[in-house]
Structures are given as structure tokens and as C-alpha cells.
Design an enzyme around this catalytic site. Structure first.
Site, PDB file in Angstrom:
ATOM      1  N   LYS A  28       0.807  -1.219   0.000  1.00 48.53           N
ATOM      2  CA  LYS A  28       0.000   0.000   0.000  1.00 48.53           C
ATOM      3  C   LYS A  28       0.842   1.272   0.000  1.00 48.53           C
ATOM      4  O   LYS A  28       0.435   2.297  -0.544  1.00 48.53           O
ATOM      5  CB  LYS A  28      -0.961  -0.023   1.186  1.00 48.53           C
ATOM      6  N   GLU A  46      -2.352   6.702   8.616  1.00 51.38           N
ATOM      7  CA  GLU A  46      -3.286   7.352   7.712  1.00 51.38           C
ATOM      8  C   GLU A  46      -4.333   8.056   8.561  1.00 51.38           C
ATOM      9  O   GLU A  46      -4.839   7.488   9.533  1.00 51.38           O
ATOM     10  CB  GLU A  46      -3.938   6.293   6.821  1.00 51.38           C
ATOM     11  N   HIS A  86     -13.742  -3.421   9.886  1.00 46.86           N
ATOM     12  CA  HIS A  86     -13.153  -2.933   8.637  1.00 46.86           C
ATOM     13  C   HIS A  86     -13.405  -3.878   7.465  1.00 46.86           C
ATOM     14  O   HIS A  86     -12.717  -3.797   6.444  1.00 46.86           O
ATOM     15  CB  HIS A  86     -11.643  -2.701   8.799  1.00 46.86           C
ATOM     16  N   GLU A 141     -10.345   1.931  -4.487  1.00 48.62           N
ATOM     17  CA  GLU A 141     -11.149   2.294  -3.329  1.00 48.62           C
ATOM     18  C   GLU A 141     -10.787   3.688  -2.819  1.00 48.62           C
ATOM     19  O   GLU A 141      -9.617   4.068  -2.777  1.00 48.62           O
ATOM     20  CB  GLU A 141     -10.968   1.255  -2.223  1.00 48.62           C
ATOM     21  N   GLU A 188      -6.741   2.323  -1.744  1.00 41.97           N
ATOM     22  CA  GLU A 188      -5.957   1.219  -2.275  1.00 41.97           C
ATOM     23  C   GLU A 188      -6.594   0.732  -3.576  1.00 41.97           C
ATOM     24  O   GLU A 188      -7.717   1.119  -3.916  1.00 41.97           O
ATOM     25  CB  GLU A 188      -5.899   0.059  -1.278  1.00 41.97           C
ATOM     26  N   ARG A 246      -8.081  -7.697  -8.387  1.00 44.29           N
ATOM     27  CA  ARG A 246      -8.823  -8.954  -8.515  1.00 44.29           C
ATOM     28  C   ARG A 246     -10.300  -8.629  -8.651  1.00 44.29           C
ATOM     29  O   ARG A 246     -10.697  -7.467  -8.584  1.00 44.29           O
ATOM     30  CB  ARG A 246      -8.613  -9.827  -7.282  1.00 44.29           C
TER      31      ARG A 246
END
Length: 509
Positions: A121, A206, A241, A281, A297, A301
Site C-alpha cells: 500500500k 493514515e 473494517h 477504493e 488502495e 482482482r
């Protein structure tokens, strides 16, 4: 157009509902399918639905679905010429993707370089920033940072903040820190969890945006360099989350914000030469003209919640993946893709939200049909089992309607009609969420369940409570007939004179 690669026999390197989902589309495209399975999954539905099935052995994920050598050997033994990883397990492992290609097989997914670019990330944020995508304020954390340095970095980012693992996702290696006093402890915990889950203890800070929305953009690219987006999904309602309710269109992101998000997503997709299905996202903060969005991020997939996009676009994303993998260009251009109506997905888990999401294991049965306008993506139909070895998600229930309100009503009705017995699930909680006034108003921010904890343990419906009380009464009556003498030969509560009736009083707690 001539196809560059053969995809005639597809091995699905996954299990449960996503394996069934991929197999379904492959069969519709007249592609032979190969399933793989661990010992607990020997009789699973995905095994029975595939044309060929190969035992991987083992019980845990590491002994089966995460063993790349076993999966490649299964492909070789069955003559498979392509591998679809589904989601989870090895789907975002660049080394596995490269091993598939090195074996001369077609990899149904992005290039190993693209996966690697987005896998960490911290590196992904650098690439996103270079592509002009706005970032959440944050800071990189060096492996040797001491307590003083950690506190300085935390003060620079501001509180509350998130400590997040650089590798992996799914809520693992993630901690919310409210003040500097908690920082060091949470960093140590996140590092241990990240090392255990992903083999990489790197974390970063973050800013934690309270009251924000989690909105993601579905993107697709092909080998000819074409990229498009398939609109957005809002996934703000989460537990630990992890998403539990997803929908499209977003009820809170403005048209201006969405256009900017679409442009930023396509910019990043082009910048890394992305091929296949991907999801970018974002966090969306604020309302109206002051609304902002920030990159979180990119998932390289197919997402768990991809049916939401399929329902509003009328497209089969697995079919698109397979076509792109064999060298075809994207079936549509951007101007040819449109949204129709509204779709909402709820994830049914074998867990108890009222008891800290305590997992539940055991046997259960699922219906094949749950209502008009409602789609069920489940690990099995009819009888099945939930084991302690894998993710506790049982099924996804997706409702589509002309309006958001119609989709809400259909989804709630579909969930209510799913009689899941002998197993504790989050079904009642999902119904309570969907039927709540806050959800109906579109007030779906990431702190939704923090604001509405009562939705985690909703009052059971009157019909369910009535059945419980009847069952308790019968059990009590039967237990009272186990005495000796005359009590064995007469009905419980029987009297030979006119006296007050026998009464039991129950309190439903």
C-alpha cells in the site's frame, strides 16, 4: 477477432461461492472446468459442479488453497490451460501469477507487475499520487522507528489515525488510534498481526476520517490498452473494517465527486498498464460542493461485491475477465455502459454480531430461490456445512430494483425468507440495518454500526419469538412427565376437579 490464448479448460483456484460463480460463467462459455478442494470441502457444491475435481489434501488454507505447487500440479495433471484465482487466497500474489505464466498457462487476472505495484500500500500510494489521485494525509513508518519518532509521525498526521499494514487487507494489521498515548501499543499489535498474516510487518499511518463514506470504482483494462470504468459501489457499512452491505449507485457521493473519481481511477489504471478487473477504493468526506475524496488502495482482482455492478450494468464480469485473459479487447466502450436501477448486496455470515461476531459452525440448509428481483450467491444449495477452517461467509444476497427503496424492500424480504436453522448468523442484524431509518435516508458512513449498535442485536421477530416460547413450553411439559407413579399415566396439568388451570409464566430476555 482471433484469440491470442487458449482457454478451453479452466482451473478455479478457490472454493465456495466464488468457485461456483466462476464455474457457472465458464460453462456458459463452453469452457471445461476443474475444481480443487481440501479435505473439509470434499463434498462441497463447487466440487460437484465442476467437470473435474482434484484433491489438494490438508485441512487449513496453507495446506491446500494457498499451496501454489499443489494447484499448479493439479492444472498439469488435468490438462488445464488457464487458472482463475477468484478472490482471497492467491488472487493477489504476484509470485503465483508469474508461476502460472511460467508454466505456460493463461492467468485470468492482471499482470504480475501490476499486482506487485498495488500489493504494497505504501508503494501504491506513491503511484497513485504520481497519477494525480488525491491521498488521505498519512506517513510512512520505518521499521526501526523508536517511540519518539512514532509519536512525531502521529502528531504530524493528526488524530484519530489508522495504523495499517502495508501488505494485505481485510482489516488485518489495522488499528484505530484515538490519541498519542495509544500509538506505540497499537503499532506493535498491528506489526505482529501483519507479520503473522502477510509475512511483512511494515505499517503506515493514515488520517482516520470519521463520518466518511467508503466508495469504490470498478475498472477494466485489456491488452490493447483500453480502459473503462463500470461506475461505483458504496461499501461503507462494515464490521471490523470488512464490508457487509454494498450498493450501487452510491446514495451519498455527488455527481461531481463521482466524475472526478472515475477520471482519477482511469488515470491510475492507465499508468500501471492494468489488464483485467480491478477496483480502486476511496474515502469520500463531506457533503455537497465541499465533498472530497481520497485514494485508499487498489484491489487487483474480482471483488466479493462484484454482483452489485453486474446487477446495475447487466454485464457478466467473470465473462469479461475470461475474454480479456484470452486476448480479446473489452466488449464495450465507455459510452456504451450505463446504469439501470439500484442494487444492494448483504453478506450473510455464520457469526453472532451481538457477541463480538463470535463464529458459528455446523450444518444448515439454504434455499435455491429467495424472492423476485433477489439473487443468491451461496457456497451451496440445500444442505451444507460451515467449518471453522475458512471465512465464515455463507452467502451473498443481492436485490435489484428500479429505485433504491424497491431494492431495500426486496433485499429485506429475501433475507427474512431465508430460514437458517441450527446455526447462528447475522441475518436478523442485516434485516435491521436494511430496514433502519438511517439506511433508508442514505446516511451510510463508515461509522454506521458505531452509531447504531442496537442493530447488531435486534429484537427477534414476533413469529420467531412465538416459536421459541412454544418450544420451551413443550420441553418443560415433557420434562415434568418424567416423575414416578401416577404422573406417568396422565397428561401434564390434568386435574379431576375444577380448579385453577396450570400456568407457566415465561420471560423473554
Amino acid at each position: 477477432m482471433a484469440m491470442d490464448k487458449r482457454v478451453t479448460k479452466l482451473l478455479v483456484a478457490n472454493r465456495g461461492e466464488i468457485a461456483r460463480r466462476v464455474i457457472r460463467t465458464a460453462k456458459a462459455m463452453e469452457i471445461s472446468t476443474v475444481a480443487v478442494f481440501s479435505e473439509p470441502d470434499r463434498t462441497s457444491t463447487h466440487v460437484l459442479e465442476a467437470d473435474v475435481a482434484v484433491a489438494l489434501g490438508g485441512v487449513t488454507s496453507s495446506e491446500s488453497y494457498l499451496d501454489a505447487a499443489k494447484i499448479l500440479d493439479a492444472a498439469r495433471r488435468t490438462g488445464a490451460d488457464a487458472i482463475h484465482p477468484g478472490y482471497g487466497f492467491l488472487s493477489e500474489n504476484p509470485d503465483f501469477a508469474q508461476a502460472v505464466l511460467d508454466a505456460g498457462l493463461t492467468w485470468v487476472g492482471p499482470t504480475p507487475d501490476s499486482i506487485r505495484a498495488m500489493a504494497l500500500k505504501v508503494e501504491a500510494k506513491r503511484l497513485a499520487e504520481a497519477a494525480g489521485v488525491p491521498l488521505v494525509p498519512g506517513a510512512e513508518v520505518g521499521a526501526g522507528a523508536n517511540e519518539t519518532q512514532l509519536r512525531a509521525l502521529g502528531d504530524g498526521v493528526g488524530y484519530p489515525l489508522l495504523v495499517k499494514a502495508s501488505a494485505g487487507g481485510g482489516g488485518k494489521g489495522m488499528r484505530v488510534v484515538e490519541s498519542s498515548d495509544q500509538l506505540v501499543q497499537h503499532v506493535e499489535t498491528a506489526r505482529r498481526e501483519a507479520e503473522s498474516s502477510f509475512g511483512d510487518a511494515t505499517v503506515f499511518f493514515e488520517r482516520y476520517l470519521t463520518g466518511a463514506r467508503h466508495v469504490e470504482v470498478q475498472v477494466f483494462g485489456d491488452t490493447a490498452g483500453n480502459v473503462i470504468h463500470l461506475f461505483e459501489r458504496e461499501c461503507s457499512i462494515q464490521r471490523r473494517h470488512q464490508k457487509i452491505v454494498e450498493e450501487s449507485p452510491s446514495p451519498g457521493a455527488t455527481a461531481s465527486t463521482l466524475k472526478s473519481m472515475f477520471d482519477a481511477s482511469l488515470s491510475l489504471t492507465r499508468a500501471i498498464g492494468y489488464v483485467g478487473a480491478g477496483t480502486i477504493e476511496f474515502l469520500v468526506s463531506g457533503e455537497g460542493d465541499s465533498q472530497e475524496f481520497f485514494f485508499l488502495e487498489m484491489n487487483t482482482r474480482l471483488q466479493v461485491e462484484h454482483p452489485v455492478t453486474e446487477e446495475v450494468t447487466g454485464l457478466d464480469l467473470v465473462e469479461w475477465q475470461l475474454r480479456v485473459a484470452r486476448g480479446e479487447q473489452l466488449p464495450l466502450e465507455q459510452s456504451e455502459v450505463s446504469q439501470d436501477g439500484h442494487a444492494i448486496e448483504a453478506r450473510l455470515y455464520a457469526e453472532d454480531p451481538a457477541r463480538g461476531y463470535l463464529p458459528s459452525v455446523g450444518d444448515l440448509a439454504l434455499p435455491a430461490f429467495v424472492g423476485d428481483g433477489v439473487r443468491l450467491e451461496a457456497a451451496f444449495e440445500g444442505p451444507g456445512s460451515v467449518t471453522p477452517y475458512y471465512d465464515p461467509m455463507i452467502a451473498k444476497v443481492i436485490a435489484h430494483g428500479e429505485t433504491r427503496g424497491e431494492a431495500e424492500r426486496r433485499l429485506a424480504a429475501g433475507l427474512k425468507g431465508m430460514e437458517v436453522t441450527d446455526l447462528i448468523t447475522n441475518r436478523e442484524s442485516l434485516v435491521a440495518i436494511i430496514e433502519s431509518d438511517s439506511f433508508a435516508a442514505g446516511a451510510t458512513t463508515t461509522d454506521f454500526l458505531d452509531k447504531h449498535p442496537e442493530l447488531l442485536a435486534p429484537r427477534l421477530s414476533k413469529s420467531v419469538r412465538t416459536r421459541h416460547l412454544v418450544a420451551a413450553t413443550i420441553c418443560r411439559a415433557l420434562s415434568d412427565t418424567g416423575g414416578s407413579g401416577w404422573s406417568r399415566s396422565v397428561p401434564n396439568g390434568w386435574r379431576n376437579v375444577n380448579v385453577l388451570p396450570q400456568t407457566w409464566r415465561w420471560v423473554y430476555d
